[in-house]
Design a protein around this motif. Structure first.
Motif, mmCIF file in Angstrom:
data_model
loop_
_atom_site.group_PDB
_atom_site.id
_atom_site.type_symbol
_atom_site.label_atom_id
_atom_site.label_comp_id
_atom_site.label_asym_id
_atom_site.label_seq_id
_atom_site.Cartn_x
_atom_site.Cartn_y
_atom_site.Cartn_z
ATOM 1 N N SER A 5 0.554 -1.274 0.110
ATOM 2 C CA SER A 5 0.057 0.090 0.174
ATOM 3 C C SER A 5 0.920 1.059 0.075
ATOM 4 N N LYS A 6 2.047 1.160 0.910
ATOM 5 C CA LYS A 6 2.903 2.460 0.738
ATOM 6 C C LYS A 6 4.378 1.854 0.762
ATOM 7 N N VAL A 7 5.381 2.697 0.332
ATOM 8 C CA VAL A 7 6.881 2.504 0.660
ATOM 9 C C VAL A 7 7.123 3.904 0.804
ATOM 10 N N GLN A 8 7.832 4.035 1.860
ATOM 11 C CA GLN A 8 8.314 5.556 2.332
ATOM 12 C C GLN A 8 9.803 5.454 2.526
ATOM 13 N N GLN A 9 10.396 6.863 1.768
ATOM 14 C CA GLN A 9 11.703 7.043 2.126
ATOM 15 C C GLN A 9 11.660 7.881 3.525
ATOM 16 N N ILE A 10 12.446 7.187 4.682
ATOM 17 C CA ILE A 10 12.568 7.923 5.859
ATOM 18 C C ILE A 10 14.240 8.783 5.975
ATOM 19 N N GLU A 11 13.840 10.035 5.294
ATOM 20 C CA GLU A 11 15.048 10.729 5.369
ATOM 21 C C GLU A 11 16.001 11.146 6.621
ATOM 22 N N GLU A 12 15.057 11.209 7.766
ATOM 23 C CA GLU A 12 15.817 11.504 9.037
ATOM 24 C C GLU A 12 14.733 10.967 9.973
ATOM 25 N N LEU A 13 15.371 10.103 11.000
ATOM 26 C CA LEU A 13 14.908 9.609 12.079
ATOM 27 C C LEU A 13 15.486 9.734 13.513
ATOM 28 N N LYS A 14 14.782 9.588 14.518
ATOM 29 C CA LYS A 14 15.620 9.639 15.645
ATOM 30 C C LYS A 14 15.227 8.257 16.599
ATOM 31 N N VAL A 15 16.136 7.859 17.049
ATOM 32 C CA VAL A 15 15.800 6.414 17.835
ATOM 33 C C VAL A 15 16.282 6.665 19.206
ATOM 34 N N THR A 16 15.587 6.311 20.342
ATOM 35 C CA THR A 16 16.236 6.636 21.621
ATOM 36 C C THR A 16 16.044 5.257 22.605
ATOM 37 N N GLN A 17 17.155 4.864 23.077
ATOM 38 C CA GLN A 17 17.190 3.589 23.686
ATOM 39 C C GLN A 17 17.130 3.529 25.127
ATOM 40 N N VAL A 18 16.637 3.133 26.105
ATOM 41 C CA VAL A 18 16.808 2.993 27.513
ATOM 42 C C VAL A 18 16.693 1.551 27.967
ATOM 43 N N GLN A 19 17.210 1.163 29.054
ATOM 44 C CA GLN A 19 17.183 -0.070 29.694
ATOM 45 C C GLN A 19 16.146 0.096 30.855
ATOM 46 N N LEU A 20 15.088 -0.907 30.725
ATOM 47 C CA LEU A 20 14.099 -1.126 31.665
ATOM 48 C C LEU A 20 14.443 -1.665 32.826
ATOM 49 N N ASP A 21 15.056 -2.976 32.943
ATOM 50 C CA ASP A 21 15.399 -3.596 33.871
ATOM 51 C C ASP A 21 16.163 -4.579 33.594
ATOM 52 N N PHE A 22 16.380 -5.517 34.580
ATOM 53 C CA PHE A 22 17.439 -6.754 34.116
ATOM 54 C C PHE A 22 16.932 -7.877 34.927
ATOM 55 N N THR A 23 17.401 -9.148 34.352
ATOM 56 C CA THR A 23 17.368 -10.394 35.393
ATOM 57 C C THR A 23 18.416 -11.331 35.347
ATOM 58 N N ARG A 24 18.221 -12.296 36.005
ATOM 59 C CA ARG A 24 19.573 -13.322 35.861
ATOM 60 C C ARG A 24 18.748 -14.699 35.871
ATOM 61 N N VAL A 25 19.707 -15.721 35.707
ATOM 62 C CA VAL A 25 19.160 -17.045 35.232
ATOM 63 C C VAL A 25 18.591 -17.469 34.168
ATOM 64 N N GLU A 26 17.453 -16.629 33.780
ATOM 65 C CA GLU A 26 16.576 -16.875 32.610
ATOM 66 C C GLU A 26 16.315 -15.370 32.280
ATOM 67 N N PRO A 27 15.894 -15.291 31.094
ATOM 68 C CA PRO A 27 15.464 -13.664 30.471
ATOM 69 C C PRO A 27 13.850 -13.590 31.009
ATOM 70 N N ARG A 28 13.470 -12.648 31.254
ATOM 71 C CA ARG A 28 12.049 -12.180 31.353
ATOM 72 C C ARG A 28 11.206 -12.181 29.992
ATOM 73 N N ASP A 29 10.353 -13.003 30.044
ATOM 74 C CA ASP A 29 9.293 -13.084 29.082
ATOM 75 C C ASP A 29 8.189 -12.254 29.174
#
Length: 730
Positions: free
Chosen positions: A483-507
């Protein structure tokens, strides 16, 4: 380069790795010297602590949220730091992490180390320039990430003595007192044996002055620790282990009471030795005490054989929250069984992160800027009057307070610039304000993606700073599939860490619209949630290509091939057990259905083809999948983008979105998908990859760098794209 003092004892790490899956708060980093460092929580980072305190003071004197944000931005920028301007993300985090007082995000500063002294290049750093301009004191260490040694047990080269770092530090302090100023406490870094002097020499310091240096043998850090399913982390109490092993021999291999057990004596002098024949396994490592003689008996020498079997009850220790100048470790109630792990083991740390694509609030909410601003002010003012005897409901408050004067003065609405009447704005505002949009069953993650997808699909172009995109003219051939193809000439992506676990990942499992988590996770902050006003983030600039699939074509394709597709994917369409590992991915595939395989496989095909067409390795590309069968938030699209560094890229990806090029890329990608060096095994595969969640997809034909894929290279099948009988592009 030889490390001789604390100011040189720094470890270089890319800022974009700090909030990644293996290097965030609570993770253990292996340094270049071979030691292990535990990254402390964000309230121990000096620049975060300063910014949080500054915003706290602003909040004491200001009640308007917008003014608080503006003043915080001004103060932080004056210090040479940067605010990440993504208010949509802040509002999301306030809800998702229950951080009701969160004001803004701060970009982690970049500081490079010089090669001569392993210290930050601070002389011409913009932060130092900003501090000098504002006449504020500050030093380079205030803008570095703090970490502490962990495990805290070290072994000497001389005598193989095993002691905690606090004991080695006391020995070093005594040696400093003997040397009459020639030796100082900062020279303890990296940890050294004060009883094992090697040599003395002269060298020039960073100012170019000749100084005397005394070199002592460095200590070796142990590489085993205890991890808890609830995220806690403990050192192995070696004196207690020695006493427990002597008293229990092989009677209690799980050692459930180990952490509460008595040590071998009141002043243990532990010795760590390894068998000279260097045989493999823990059976060749011995431990005994010189003070009380425990473990020295030749008839039963204590070794570490069977140590992997111990499962002591957890004491809830959180060493990543310890103060830098203290050896006291915070703890909380916990009764889980711990287990032994090597410091470098994968199960020691699993981080949960979240990335946000910058979307202006008026596009994300599909509302006018005036309405968005007025809603924010109304909610702020209403929340401040809650509980007063004058205000009983939103509707009463609105009718009493909101009028043309309120909108002009309090909300900053310029009446003359409105493209509609003030009465229309008030009417719309009243409807939005009084409508309670909070829904406990809403999937915040899906809703967040829906805002981005809706922005791209409902707007042919946008020219805001931070987000610039344009529709391309689709050929007749492409328009039947997209339906659509777009050229994204400029974008900003922000990454943060929410939390963490041990032994097994949090699903994170979405079942019938309800979100469930497989386990609790540990926060990256130690401050009370209502006193946390800022979070660290990494902001990247980039470019990309957005594809929206033709929903009618997609539905027709599934309906016309229902029998063969249902047979091929029948095991993925059975509701999975949410208690097994990998349930989150299985559930996502189950929720999204067959189009998950289609869109995800198409995404990987495009990324791999872009390697050939414009030279981007898949490690420098990322995908952002927009897939949902929610009737109210139907999504069928994908964004391929690059956001490797803060400076973005130079248009190479966008140029591939030109109408004449994108057709060629898709065709060549489909042709390349027809052949795999692992065929016919790959083509005829009934399950491969982790949990057998891939069909005809392997490293030779479909998989990409794991940093590029959102779904860990799972949920892929190239035949769904190109099979002559049932392929979407067949």
């Amino acid at each position: 380069m030889k490390i001789l003092n604390q100011s040189q004892y720094n470890q270089g790490i890319g800022k974009f790795k700090l909030l990644s899956s293996n290097a965030g708060v609570g993770s253990i980093i292996t340094t270049k010297l071979g030691s292990y460092a535990l990254i402390l929580d964000i309230n121990k980072w000096k620049f975060i602590e300063w910014a949080n305190r500054k915003i706290s003071l602003i909040r004491e004197n200001e009640s308007d949220n917008q003014k608080i944000y503006d003043r915080a931005e001004s103060e932080i920028n004056n210090r040479g730091l940067l605010i990440v301007d993504d208010k949509r993300f802040v509002e999301f985090l306030k809800i998702e992490k229950e951080l009701e007082s969160l004001v803004c995000l701060i970009d982690i500063p970049h500081m490079s180390l010089n090669e001569s002294f392993n210290t930050p290049n601070w002389k011409n750093h913009p932060i130092k320039t900003a501090l000098a301009r504002n006449e504020e004191e500050g030093k380079s260490s205030d803008y570095m990430i703090n970490a502490a040694h962990f495990p805290k047990w070290f072994i000497s080269d001389k005598g193989k003595k095993l002691k905690k770092i606090s004991e080695w530090k006391d020995i070093w302090k005594n040696e400093c007192n003997k040397q009459n100023g020639k030796l100082k406490m900062p020279h303890f870094a990296p940890p050294r044996d004060g009883n094992d002097f090697k040599r003395e020499f002269k060298s020039k310091n960073i100012e170019g002055t000749l100084v005397d240096n005394r070199v002592y043998q460095t200590l070796n850090q142990t590489n085993m620790l205890l991890i808890c399913p609830n995220g806690h982390l403990s050192d192995i109490p070696w004196s207690k282990y020695l006493n427990w092993k002597l008293n229990h021999r092989n009677e209690d291999p799980e050692a459930k009471d180990l952490l509460g057990y008595d040590g071998c004596c009141t002043k243990p002098e532990l010795i760590w030795t390894e068998s000279k024949n260097k045989s493999e396994g823990y059976g060749s490592i011995f431990i005994h005490c010189n003070n009380c003689g425990s473990g020295k008996d030749q008839s039963f020498k204590v070794n570490l054989e069977g140590i992997n079997s111990i499962k002591p009850k957890c004491k809830g220790e959180k060493p990543w929250e310890q103060e830098l100048d203290s050896y006291s470790i915070p703890n909380e109630n916990c009764s889980e069984e711990m287990r032994i792990a090597l410091v470098t083991a994968n199960n020691v740390y699993y981080a949960s992160g979240f990335s946000s694509l910058y979307i202006p609030m008026h596009l994300a909410e599909n509302k006018s800027k005036e309405l968005i601003d007025a809603l924010i002010v109304c909610n702020d003012k209403f929340n401040r009057t809650l509980g007063t005897k004058f205000e009983k409901s939103k509707e009463q408050w609105f009718n009493k307070n909101v009028d043309e004067e309120f909108l002009e003065i309090d909300c900053g609405v310029n009446i003359s610039d409105l493209s509609f009447s003030i009465d229309e704005l008030i009417s719309k505002l009243g409807t939005e304000f009084n409508n309670d949009c909070t829904d406990d069953n809403i999937d915040n993650f899906e809703n967040y993606r829906w805002q981005e997808y809706h922005c791209f699909t409902q707007n042919p172009s946008n020219k805001d700073n931070g987000l610039k995109f344009t529709d391309i003219v689709l050929s007749t051939e492409l328009s039947s599939y997209f339906s659509k193809v777009q050229q994204i000439e400029e974008l900003k992506v922000t990454q943060v860490q929410l939390d963490f676990t041990r032994v097994e990942p949090r699903d994170r499992i979405v079942k019938n619209g309800t979100v469930e988590y497989s386990k609790e996770a540990k926060n990256i902050f130690s401050e009370e949630a209502n006193k946390l006003f800022i979070l660290p983030a990494n902001e990247s600039l980039g470019e990309g290509l957005f594809f929206q699939f033709n929903q009618k074509k997609l539905d027709d394709w599934i309906n016309s091939n229902e029998k063969v597709l249902s047979e091929r994917f029948k095991r993925f369409m059975q509701e999975p057990n949410i208690d097994i590992q990998g349930a989150a991915t299985m559930r996502k595939i189950y929720n999204n259905g067959i189009k998950h395989f289609l869109i995800h496989s198409f995404s990987h095909m495009i990324m791999r083809e872009l390697e050939f067409s414009c030279g981007y390795p898949t490690a420098s590309l990322k995908e952002r999948l927009y897939i949902s069968n929610n009737p109210e938030k139907q999504m069928s699209g994908v964004l391929i983008y690059t956001a490797e560094g803060s400076e973005g890229s130079m248009g190479g990806l966008v140029s591939q979105g030109e109408p004449e090029r994108i057709s060629v890329i898709i065709k060549k990608g489909l042709e390349r998908m027809e052949n795999c060096s692992s065929d016919p095994l790959c083509w005829e595969s009934e399950g491969q990859g982790v949990f057998d969640l891939n069909l005809a997809s392997c490293f030779s034909c479909s998989l990409v760098s794991e940093t590029a894929c959102e779904e860990m290279n799972l949920g892929l099948d190239r035949r769904v794209l190109i099979d002559e009988k049932f392929g979407y592009f067949g």
